[in-house]
Design a protein around this motif. Sequence first.
Motif, PDB file in Angstrom:
ATOM      1  N   VAL A  39       0.850  -1.191  -0.014  1.00 16.40           N
ATOM      2  CA  VAL A  39       0.051  -0.027   0.131  1.00 16.40           C
ATOM      3  C   VAL A  39       0.828   1.229  -0.023  1.00 16.40           C
ATOM      4  CG1 VAL A  39      -1.528   1.353   1.377  1.00 16.40           C
ATOM      5  CG2 VAL A  39      -2.309  -1.077   1.082  1.00 16.40           C
ATOM      6  N   ILE A  40       2.044   1.262   0.730  1.00 14.92           N
ATOM      7  CA  ILE A  40       2.962   2.486   0.646  1.00 14.92           C
ATOM      8  C   ILE A  40       3.462   2.631  -0.706  1.00 14.92           C
ATOM      9  CG2 ILE A  40       5.085   3.031   1.550  1.00 14.92           C
ATOM     10  CD1 ILE A  40       4.459   1.712   4.216  1.00 14.92           C
ATOM     11  N   THR A  41       3.999   1.589  -1.234  1.00 13.27           N
ATOM     12  CA  THR A  41       4.516   1.785  -2.569  1.00 13.27           C
ATOM     13  C   THR A  41       3.386   2.161  -3.709  1.00 13.27           C
ATOM     14  OG1 THR A  41       5.864  -0.069  -1.942  1.00 13.27           O
ATOM     15  CG2 THR A  41       5.769   0.657  -4.195  1.00 13.27           C
ATOM     16  N   ASN A  42       2.240   1.848  -3.603  1.00 15.17           N
ATOM     17  CA  ASN A  42       1.053   2.010  -4.409  1.00 15.17           C
ATOM     18  C   ASN A  42       0.676   3.450  -4.179  1.00 15.17           C
ATOM     19  OD1 ASN A  42      -1.677   2.083  -5.463  1.00 15.17           O
ATOM     20  ND2 ASN A  42      -1.198  -0.021  -5.992  1.00 15.17           N
ATOM     21  N   HIS A  43       0.417   3.753  -3.008  1.00 19.53           N
ATOM     22  CA  HIS A  43       0.089   5.390  -2.847  1.00 19.53           C
ATOM     23  C   HIS A  43       1.054   6.233  -3.237  1.00 19.53           C
ATOM     24  CE1 HIS A  43      -3.439   4.302  -0.536  1.00 19.53           C
ATOM     25  NE2 HIS A  43      -3.359   5.297   0.218  1.00 19.53           N
ATOM     26  N   LEU A  44       2.397   5.936  -2.962  1.00 20.19           N
ATOM     27  CA  LEU A  44       3.305   7.009  -3.505  1.00 20.19           C
ATOM     28  C   LEU A  44       3.426   6.919  -5.104  1.00 20.19           C
ATOM     29  CD1 LEU A  44       6.203   6.152  -1.107  1.00 20.19           C
ATOM     30  CD2 LEU A  44       5.008   8.312  -1.209  1.00 20.19           C
TER      31      LEU A  44
END
Length: 518
Positions: free
Chosen positions: A185-190
């Motif tokens: 999720v962190i990677t996707n949001h960024l």
Amino acid sequence: MNLSHVLRQSARRFGDEIGFVWGDKTWTWKEVDARVDALCHVLAAQGVTKGDRVLVQSPNCNQMFETMFACFRMGAVWVPTNFRQTPPEVAYLAQSSGAVAIICHKDFGAHYAACREEARQLRVALAIGEASWAEDLDDLVAEHMGQPFAAADVEHDDPCWFFYTSGTTGRPKAGVLTHGQMGFVITNHLCDLMPGTSQKDASIVVAPLSHGAGIHQLVNTARSVKTVLPQSPGFDGDEIWSLVEKWQASNLFTVPTIVNMLVDDKAVDRYDRSSLRYMIYAGAPMYREDQKRALRTLGPVLVQYYGLGEVTGNITVLPPMLHSLEDGENAKIGSCGFERTGMQVSIQDAAGQERAPGETGEIAVCGPAVFAGYYNNDEANQKSFRNGWFLTGDLGHLDDEGFLYITGRASDMYISGGSNVYPREIEEKILEHPAVDEVAILGVPDPKWGEVGLAICTLNAELDQETLLSWLEGKVSRYKLPKTVLFWPELPKSAYGKISKKIIKEKLDALALMEDAS
């Protein structure tokens, strides 16, 4: 990877830079990391271990932010509540989550008492601030400052967060979020929401850290973006816009209702907001007229994403370049965007068969951002998963290019004279009337048609039912026209700032009972 490592990385790389701001107080990344280590020691000394659930009842504050990373670092499970919930509601979360520890703000003694009464398994209590019923968390943290804490070893599927649904139908359910899922999720949001984000940026928090804003600040921490909390407990547009200017904020996360309030606030043009690149909104689609007003005022900074708590916001995205001010051929008016990176959306019928572009069905999703399931709730899991897909309970359709259009909640749809009516479509049209500020449409029983529409509006100018319905003629099919229009001074909102049809129904039921009694 243990999720708390993103904080450790920021402390190593940018340790002396400001990481957290609250009013006139600031903390560097090193200080935040050290406080989290100390809090881990405090909890461990009281017997909290990997896998234990820790309930947190508090408004936004630095301690709320720190409890998230402390739980992650210990391998415990963070169970934040929305601080606006009532004592019985929070007590249910304490009981149903199996929490063994509670961290409760000093202003919520009644919530603490209710939790101790309902959740007999609670054995650890800490207060944020001075309270008669528990030791002050900050006093204990001070005793352990300077003592490093080694992060617990975790697996991809180890739980880190019980994300409670808002409970629009029935009681809230605990969605289990995991370390591996949240790393994605962190990677996707960024990647999808705020590309190019770095430690030079700042983020303003305008929603409770217990839910979507907490996920957003976790993402910001992974890029060493300073988190800025307003001091005011409620909405203060002047303060928020002044903080954007002071800290040169580049992003904020909120819901459409708050976007409207920020755009309409007189302070919007009083401060320099040229640093703002991403005003990210979720929780509900934004009405087209509201979009236009925001774009005219703020410029191309709007980012919409669609995603339930169970999918941690990762279903679709509509980036700034697709928020068109013009209603031209290429504008994706009414769309909540295309599939998020690494995620897949399917429109399905009741049997699980995929529907063709343009055909309405239930929105289903699969991919690494989907949660692990509901905690201790086999019935809900069986209803929510089918053939590897998570069923959102939302209705919509895809166009030929894969853009998603949400029609509404499956529970919102009503059948009038044998035809399906989706309130969202009519609400969009009513909001085009210049006198209407907000609207909600519900299906209500009718002896002739089975169900008909009841519209409830808030106004900024005089308007009556006959005038509004006449104005709607020709804009939507006759069977979709509401039969009755009510005008209320305000529409009830959920704890997350969204118009709550559940509360509206309860008010209407109460009014009907009063009329029957009279």
